[in-house]
Write a protein that holds these residues in place. Structure first.
Motif, PDB file in Angstrom:
ATOM      1  N   HIS A  11       0.910  -1.199   0.059  1.00  0.00           N
ATOM      2  CA  HIS A  11      -0.159  -0.201   0.063  1.00  0.00           C
ATOM      3  C   HIS A  11       1.014   1.085   0.062  1.00  0.00           C
ATOM      4  CE1 HIS A  11      -2.731   3.234   1.349  1.00  0.00           C
ATOM      5  NE2 HIS A  11      -2.023   3.431   2.152  1.00  0.00           N
ATOM      6  N   TYR A  12       1.968   1.140   0.819  1.00  0.00           N
ATOM      7  CA  TYR A  12       2.889   2.502   0.934  1.00  0.00           C
ATOM      8  C   TYR A  12       3.766   2.722   0.130  1.00  0.00           C
ATOM      9  CZ  TYR A  12       0.759   3.094   5.602  1.00  0.00           C
ATOM     10  OH  TYR A  12       0.010   3.438   6.625  1.00  0.00           O
ATOM     11  N   GLY A  13       4.346   1.422  -0.467  1.00  0.00           N
ATOM     12  CA  GLY A  13       5.791   1.741  -1.269  1.00  0.00           C
ATOM     13  C   GLY A  13       5.633   2.232  -2.559  1.00  0.00           C
ATOM     14  N   ASP A  44       8.249  15.218   4.704  1.00  0.00           N
ATOM     15  CA  ASP A  44       8.706  14.129   5.155  1.00  0.00           C
ATOM     16  C   ASP A  44       8.168  13.650   6.574  1.00  0.00           C
ATOM     17  OD1 ASP A  44      10.128  15.403   7.152  1.00  0.00           O
ATOM     18  OD2 ASP A  44      12.334  14.668   6.471  1.00  0.00           O
ATOM     19  N   GLN A  45       7.173  14.328   7.131  1.00  0.00           N
ATOM     20  CA  GLN A  45       6.562  13.675   8.224  1.00  0.00           C
ATOM     21  C   GLN A  45       5.179  13.286   7.844  1.00  0.00           C
ATOM     22  OE1 GLN A  45       7.083  16.080  11.765  1.00  0.00           O
ATOM     23  NE2 GLN A  45       9.028  16.557  11.411  1.00  0.00           N
ATOM     24  N   PHE A  46       4.981  12.149   7.799  1.00  0.00           N
ATOM     25  CA  PHE A  46       3.930  11.375   7.031  1.00  0.00           C
ATOM     26  C   PHE A  46       2.785  10.926   7.845  1.00  0.00           C
ATOM     27  CE2 PHE A  46       2.542   7.351   4.483  1.00  0.00           C
ATOM     28  CZ  PHE A  46       1.445   8.011   4.046  1.00  0.00           C
ATOM     29  N   ILE A 103      12.524   1.710  12.726  1.00  0.00           N
ATOM     30  CA  ILE A 103      12.120   0.299  12.244  1.00  0.00           C
ATOM     31  C   ILE A 103      10.963   0.609  11.283  1.00  0.00           C
ATOM     32  CG2 ILE A 103      11.490  -1.687  12.956  1.00  0.00           C
ATOM     33  CD1 ILE A 103      14.052  -1.330  14.392  1.00  0.00           C
ATOM     34  N   ASP A 104      11.021   0.031  10.126  1.00  0.00           N
ATOM     35  CA  ASP A 104       9.701   0.355   9.194  1.00  0.00           C
ATOM     36  C   ASP A 104       9.699  -0.904   8.232  1.00  0.00           C
ATOM     37  OD1 ASP A 104       7.648   2.782   8.751  1.00  0.00           O
ATOM     38  OD2 ASP A 104       7.914   1.051   6.943  1.00  0.00           O
ATOM     39  N   LEU A 105       8.645  -1.266   8.252  1.00  0.00           N
ATOM     40  CA  LEU A 105       7.986  -2.454   7.312  1.00  0.00           C
ATOM     41  C   LEU A 105       8.511  -2.336   5.556  1.00  0.00           C
ATOM     42  CD1 LEU A 105       6.620  -5.176   7.963  1.00  0.00           C
ATOM     43  CD2 LEU A 105       4.526  -3.826   7.221  1.00  0.00           C
ATOM     44  N   THR A 106       8.314  -0.951   5.378  1.00  0.00           N
ATOM     45  CA  THR A 106       8.241  -0.873   3.940  1.00  0.00           C
ATOM     46  C   THR A 106       9.629  -0.502   3.164  1.00  0.00           C
ATOM     47  OG1 THR A 106       6.136   0.037   4.271  1.00  0.00           O
ATOM     48  CG2 THR A 106       7.137   0.716   2.179  1.00  0.00           C
ATOM     49  N   PRO A 107      10.055  -1.354   2.286  1.00  0.00           N
ATOM     50  CA  PRO A 107      11.415  -1.337   2.028  1.00  0.00           C
ATOM     51  C   PRO A 107      11.707   0.068   1.207  1.00  0.00           C
ATOM     52  CG  PRO A 107      10.159  -3.327   1.142  1.00  0.00           C
ATOM     53  CD  PRO A 107       9.294  -2.520   1.808  1.00  0.00           C
ATOM     54  N   SER A 143       5.798   6.284  18.584  1.00  0.00           N
ATOM     55  CA  SER A 143       5.055   5.626  17.210  1.00  0.00           C
ATOM     56  C   SER A 143       3.975   6.674  16.722  1.00  0.00           C
ATOM     57  CB  SER A 143       4.818   4.005  17.409  1.00  0.00           C
ATOM     58  OG  SER A 143       4.244   3.831  16.274  1.00  0.00           O
ATOM     59  N   GLN A 144       3.991   6.929  15.598  1.00  0.00           N
ATOM     60  CA  GLN A 144       3.141   7.933  15.264  1.00  0.00           C
ATOM     61  C   GLN A 144       2.334   7.387  14.065  1.00  0.00           C
ATOM     62  OE1 GLN A 144       6.065  11.212  14.458  1.00  0.00           O
ATOM     63  NE2 GLN A 144       4.417  12.682  14.820  1.00  0.00           N
ATOM     64  N   ASN A 145       1.020   7.141  14.127  1.00  0.00           N
ATOM     65  CA  ASN A 145       0.221   6.820  13.308  1.00  0.00           C
ATOM     66  C   ASN A 145       0.683   5.526  12.417  1.00  0.00           C
ATOM     67  OD1 ASN A 145      -0.627   9.118  13.879  1.00  0.00           O
ATOM     68  ND2 ASN A 145      -1.555   9.772  11.881  1.00  0.00           N
ATOM     69  N   GLY A 193      12.370  -3.859   9.246  1.00  0.00           N
ATOM     70  CA  GLY A 193      11.712  -4.879  10.201  1.00  0.00           C
ATOM     71  C   GLY A 193      10.467  -4.671  10.521  1.00  0.00           C
ATOM     72  N   SER A 194       9.809  -5.538  11.401  1.00  0.00           N
ATOM     73  CA  SER A 194       8.407  -5.591  11.852  1.00  0.00           C
ATOM     74  C   SER A 194       8.293  -5.185  13.058  1.00  0.00           C
ATOM     75  CB  SER A 194       7.878  -6.974  11.678  1.00  0.00           C
ATOM     76  OG  SER A 194       6.287  -6.750  12.418  1.00  0.00           O
ATOM     77  N   ALA A 195       7.388  -4.218  13.517  1.00  0.00           N
ATOM     78  CA  ALA A 195       7.053  -3.791  14.685  1.00  0.00           C
ATOM     79  C   ALA A 195       6.466  -4.873  15.645  1.00  0.00           C
ATOM     80  CB  ALA A 195       5.786  -2.882  14.824  1.00  0.00           C
ATOM     81  N   LEU A 196       6.195  -6.094  15.145  1.00  0.00           N
ATOM     82  CA  LEU A 196       5.853  -7.063  16.067  1.00  0.00           C
ATOM     83  C   LEU A 196       6.985  -8.177  16.292  1.00  0.00           C
ATOM     84  CD1 LEU A 196       2.366  -7.975  14.047  1.00  0.00           C
ATOM     85  CD2 LEU A 196       2.781  -6.591  16.100  1.00  0.00           C
TER      86      LEU A 196
END
Ligand SMILES: C[S@@+](CC[C@H](N)C(=O)[O-])C[C@H]1O[C@@H](n2cnc3c(N)ncnc32)[C@H](O)[C@@H]1O
Length: 276
Positions: free
Chosen positions: A10-12, A43-45, A93-97, A138-140, A121-124
């Motif tokens: 969705h994001y990338g 850059d603050q999404f 840390i973020d999931l989206t390459p 953690s924001q949004n 990486g994953s927050a989980l």
């Protein structure tokens, strides 16, 4: 770095850092310095951009030299801004390459690569040792995560005893689900909203003490309604969501704002602490 994760899909998109830097030049001139302040709207999404980050740090109160963790760091805007303003080190840390790539390019462009580290990486399953951080934020982000207790348990594990966690969460309202698409999800399949009461209960279940817990919706909704009308009239300057989401952004932003105005979503800011 292809991903099959639907949230990351969705994001990338490719070329995010180049688009951000082009927007800085468009706003400030072709030889504009790439500073955290010039970047901040771009850059603050998250909703309300740098203003929301200022509110979050007012809760978190970072102290020079502290080690901070940004969970779901996006393209790194909040991490760079906080590292630069408060003299802290931030690990994002973020999931989206594509977001991690953009964050690293913008860290270089701002000269902050030694103060802001990005890990995909994953927050989980945070790829960090136990008790490694003085504070986290953690924001949004958590609206993309179904297992919220796992998210809070991981944040708790990463913090030292006495460590703080500041959160800016989109929560569920009482008037039905949000209008889709929203900036965090194209469809309901990747949107998971807890109510403010559930958020508080999940934090307590993870072991946190609640220090502050504020539903800020009523304070922001009127400004947001006026901004939605300006957005529809084409009067709003571009923000991070426009650069990252492209042509999809306007409908998503309008849906998000309407959802808040109609009580479908609530905005919550919180500060919690890991007991000593
Ligand atoms: C709306 S963006 C916010 C980005 C950043 N916090 C900011 O405010 O600029 C949501 C971010 O959460 C990240 N995200 C969603 N689910 C995640 C997960 N399970 N682990 C790590 N990051 C995640 C997304 O990749 C995206 O960067």
């Amino acid at each position: 770095m292809a991903t099959t994760n639907p949230v990351a899909q969705h994001y990338g998109s490719v070329g995010i850092a180049d688009r951000v830097l082009a927007a800085v030049r468009a706003a400030h001139g072709s030889d504009a310095a790439v500073t955290v302040d010039a970047l901040a709207p771009l850059d603050q999404f998250h909703a309300r951009g740098p203003l929301a980050t200022q509110e979050l740090v007012a809760l978190l109160q970072p102290r020079a030299g502290e080690r901070l963790l940004d969970i779901g760091s996006g393209i790194g805007g909040p991490a760079r801004w906080i590292a630069s303003k408060f003299g802290v080190h931030v690990t994002g840390i973020d999931l989206t390459p594509e977001f991690c790539d953009a964050a690293e390019a913008l860290n270089q462009a701002t000269g902050l690569a030694d103060r802001v580290r990005i890990i995909r990486g994953s927050a989980l399953a945070l790829p960090v040792p136990d008790a490694a951080f003085d504070a986290a934020y953690s924001q949004n982000v958590i609206m993309n995560i179904a297992d919220k207790q796992a998210f809070y348990r991981e944040a708790y594990r990463a913090l030292r005893p006495g460590g703080r966690l500041a959160l800016s969460n989109v929560c569920a309202g009482t008037a039905g689900e949000p209008y889709f698409p929203v900036p965090w999800a194209s469809t309901r399949e990747t949107s998971f909203l807890a109510t403010p009461d559930e958020m508080r209960a999940d934090l307590v279940a993870a072991g946190f003490d609640i220090v502050e817990f504020q539903d800020t919706t009523d304070a922001i909704v009127e400004v947001q309604r006026r901004n939605r009308e300006r957005l529809l009239r084409g009067e709003m300057p571009p923000v991070a969501a426009d650069i990252i989401l492209g042509a999809r952004a306007r409908e998503m932003q309008v849906n998000s704002m309407r959802s808040t105005e109609e009580g479908r979503t609530r905005m919550v800011e919180a500060l919690v602490r890991k007991p000593v």
